[in-house]
Write an enzyme that holds these catalytic residues in place. Structure first.
Site, mmCIF file in Angstrom:
data_model
loop_
_atom_site.group_PDB
_atom_site.id
_atom_site.type_symbol
_atom_site.label_atom_id
_atom_site.label_comp_id
_atom_site.label_asym_id
_atom_site.label_seq_id
_atom_site.Cartn_x
_atom_site.Cartn_y
_atom_site.Cartn_z
ATOM 1 N N ALA A 66 30.294 -27.410 -69.608
ATOM 2 C CA ALA A 66 30.795 -26.037 -69.506
ATOM 3 C C ALA A 66 29.668 -25.107 -69.952
ATOM 4 O O ALA A 66 28.769 -25.503 -70.703
ATOM 5 C CB ALA A 66 32.016 -25.862 -70.397
ATOM 6 N N GLU A 112 33.374 -35.001 -67.765
ATOM 7 C CA GLU A 112 34.834 -34.930 -67.572
ATOM 8 C C GLU A 112 35.172 -34.657 -66.102
ATOM 9 O O GLU A 112 36.122 -35.217 -65.562
ATOM 10 C CB GLU A 112 35.426 -33.844 -68.490
ATOM 11 C CG GLU A 112 35.335 -34.271 -69.957
ATOM 12 C CD GLU A 112 35.614 -33.144 -70.942
ATOM 13 O OE1 GLU A 112 35.031 -32.045 -70.772
ATOM 14 O OE2 GLU A 112 36.398 -33.350 -71.877
HETATM 15 N N1 DAK Z 1 25.568 -24.220 -70.650
HETATM 16 C C1 DAK Z 1 24.747 -23.174 -70.382
HETATM 17 N N2 DAK Z 1 23.453 -23.348 -70.010
HETATM 18 C C2 DAK Z 1 22.962 -24.594 -69.943
HETATM 19 C C3 DAK Z 1 23.764 -25.735 -70.213
HETATM 20 C C4 DAK Z 1 25.141 -25.501 -70.596
HETATM 21 N N3 DAK Z 1 26.005 -26.493 -70.817
HETATM 22 N N4 DAK Z 1 22.990 -26.832 -70.078
HETATM 23 C C5 DAK Z 1 21.783 -26.404 -69.689
HETATM 24 N N5 DAK Z 1 21.748 -25.061 -69.616
HETATM 25 C C6 DAK Z 1 20.623 -24.207 -69.260
HETATM 26 C C7 DAK Z 1 19.624 -24.082 -70.390
HETATM 27 O O1 DAK Z 1 20.026 -23.075 -71.288
HETATM 28 C C8 DAK Z 1 18.365 -23.713 -69.629
HETATM 29 O O2 DAK Z 1 18.458 -22.337 -69.279
HETATM 30 P P1 DAK Z 1 17.203 -21.331 -69.526
HETATM 31 O O3 DAK Z 1 16.856 -21.480 -70.958
HETATM 32 O O4 DAK Z 1 16.143 -21.863 -68.609
HETATM 33 O O5 DAK Z 1 17.732 -19.993 -69.145
HETATM 34 C C9 DAK Z 1 18.477 -24.495 -68.338
HETATM 35 O O6 DAK Z 1 19.857 -24.819 -68.215
HETATM 36 C C10 DAK Z 1 17.685 -25.793 -68.352
HETATM 37 O O7 DAK Z 1 18.084 -26.523 -69.499
HETATM 38 P P2 DAK Z 1 17.041 -27.127 -70.552
HETATM 39 O O8 DAK Z 1 15.810 -26.317 -70.618
HETATM 40 O O9 DAK Z 1 17.778 -27.367 -71.816
HETATM 41 O O10 DAK Z 1 16.677 -28.507 -69.834
HETATM 42 P P3 DAK Z 1 16.210 -29.879 -70.492
HETATM 43 O O11 DAK Z 1 15.824 -30.735 -69.352
HETATM 44 O O12 DAK Z 1 15.215 -29.637 -71.588
HETATM 45 O O13 DAK Z 1 17.518 -30.484 -71.199
HETATM 46 C C11 DAK Z 1 19.845 -31.086 -71.309
HETATM 47 C C12 DAK Z 1 18.582 -30.890 -70.422
HETATM 48 C C13 DAK Z 1 20.994 -31.405 -70.375
HETATM 49 C C14 DAK Z 1 19.630 -32.278 -72.249
HETATM 50 C C15 DAK Z 1 20.105 -29.802 -72.129
HETATM 51 O O14 DAK Z 1 20.081 -28.684 -71.239
HETATM 52 C C16 DAK Z 1 21.416 -29.816 -72.849
HETATM 53 O O15 DAK Z 1 21.546 -30.471 -73.884
HETATM 54 N N6 DAK Z 1 22.392 -29.063 -72.326
HETATM 55 C C17 DAK Z 1 23.689 -28.876 -72.971
HETATM 56 C C18 DAK Z 1 24.539 -30.112 -72.837
HETATM 57 C C19 DAK Z 1 25.874 -29.935 -73.558
HETATM 58 O O16 DAK Z 1 25.914 -29.720 -74.755
HETATM 59 N N7 DAK Z 1 26.938 -30.020 -72.816
HETATM 60 C C20 DAK Z 1 28.291 -29.855 -73.337
HETATM 61 C C21 DAK Z 1 28.700 -28.391 -73.304
HETATM 62 S S1 DAK Z 1 30.327 -28.153 -73.945
HETATM 63 C C22 DAK Z 1 37.615 -27.282 -71.416
HETATM 64 C C23 DAK Z 1 36.895 -27.618 -70.309
HETATM 65 C C24 DAK Z 1 35.559 -28.012 -70.458
HETATM 66 C C25 DAK Z 1 34.972 -28.044 -71.692
HETATM 67 C C26 DAK Z 1 35.724 -27.732 -72.800
HETATM 68 C C27 DAK Z 1 37.050 -27.330 -72.676
HETATM 69 N N8 DAK Z 1 38.974 -26.928 -71.287
HETATM 70 C C28 DAK Z 1 39.644 -27.116 -70.017
HETATM 71 C C29 DAK Z 1 39.704 -26.434 -72.404
HETATM 72 C C30 DAK Z 1 33.584 -28.469 -71.773
HETATM 73 C C31 DAK Z 1 32.754 -28.221 -72.801
HETATM 74 C C32 DAK Z 1 31.338 -28.563 -72.663
HETATM 75 O O17 DAK Z 1 30.883 -29.091 -71.676
#
Ligand code: DAK
Length: 258
Positions: A66, A112
């Protein structure tokens, strides 16, 4: 200039391919993208020409979760009133079968989303995970439940508590991934599998999907009741008559989805 679509949709034969289209942020699942995805899936369900769906994030990523920027400062009431749970459950309620083509990261909501699909094809280089713990939350769209059912409680617990990633070969070994492919073959293989499903009688496919889903979502007694109801129902379809007659007449069946 027209606004860029967040979900691209194309159809070849009876297979629709939906592609998440925010590659610059690794397909972070913003509310707007989820709305477009829900609309695209509903359009597939409503279109008789579509018999199976491929959902992909393109050749490099599935979805990194997300959109963290869209929820970083939200209050619980804001999260509640966005009605995310209802919106995401509409994805899982799609009647037609969905084959996920996971070519890169499938993290958090991305993992998910892949698990809401019915079959998962993954590139050998893809990575799965629920890293929410690293940003102070837990999975919220079924991750604690579906990952646990897919991998078993101990492996799922370790992944969810540490936020570690699971490589596609490991995910394949543990039954989360149906097929592993070289990166460039991931989307074509998902489309091939979807075409195979699309050759089968569409109503039987949809009712089979519903019954198999019930195995994970209900008790054995309820699941058996759904299976039997759907089994009997199919005897009222033209495709059942055609399928059985074609078998007896030793010819290929022509299914029409009736
Ligand atoms: N959200 C926003 N931006 C994101 C993102 C995310 N989840 N993942 C990546 N990006 C963006 C980065 O900010 C970056 O943007 P700029 O800085 O260039 O503007 C760009 O994508 C490239 O990312 P990185 O520079 O970080 O790329 P790397 O190759 O170095 O790293 C990575 C890739 C996938 C390891 C890293 O980006 C990362 O850790 N991303 C976050 C992963 C994460 O934490 N995911 C979980 C998010 S929480 C619900 C439904 C859904 C959810 C909850 C509730 N309900 C129905 C109630 C879901 C929650 C989640 O998913």
């Amino acid at each position: 200039m027209p606004e860029e679509r967040l979900v691209l949709s194309e159809r070849a034969g009876h297979v629709a391919t939906l592609t998440l289209n925010r590659p610059q942020v690794l397909n972070a699942l913003s509310p707007a993208l989820i709305d477009e995805l829900i609309a695209a899936l509903a359009a597939c369900d409503a279109d008789d020409e579509v018999r199976a769906i491929v959902l992909t994030g393109g050749p490099r990523v599935f979805a990194a979760g997300a959109d963290i920027k869209a929820m970083a400062e939200a209050s619980p009431v804001e999260m509640l009133t966005r009605r995310n749970i209802e919106r995401w459950s509409r994805i899982a309620a799609t009647r037609k079968p969905i084959v996920a083509a996971v070519c890169g990261y499938a993290l958090g909501g991305g993992c998910e989303l892949a698990m809401m699909c019915d079959v998962i094809v993954a590139a050998e280089t893809a990575q799965f995970g629920q890293p929410e713990i690293n940003i102070g939350i837990i999975p919220g769209a079924g991750g604690t439940q579906r990952l646990t059912r897919a991998l078993g409680p101990y492996r799922a617990m370790e992944l969810i508590l540490t936020g570690a990633m699971l490589s596609a070969p490991e995910a394949h070994q543990h039954g989360l991934v149906n097929r592993l492919t070289p990166p460039e073959a991931c989307i074509p293989e998902a489309q091939r599998l979807a075409s195979l499903i699309a050759e089968r009688p569409p109503l039987a496919v949809q009712l089979a999907k519903e019954a198999v889903r019930a195995a994970a979502e209900t008790t054995l007694r309820e699941g058996m009741a759904i299976e039997l109801r759907n089994f009997y129902l199919l005897f009222d379809t033209a495709d059942q008559k055609e399928g059985m007659r074609a078998f007896i007449e030793k010819r290929k069946a022509e299914f029409r989805g009736r």
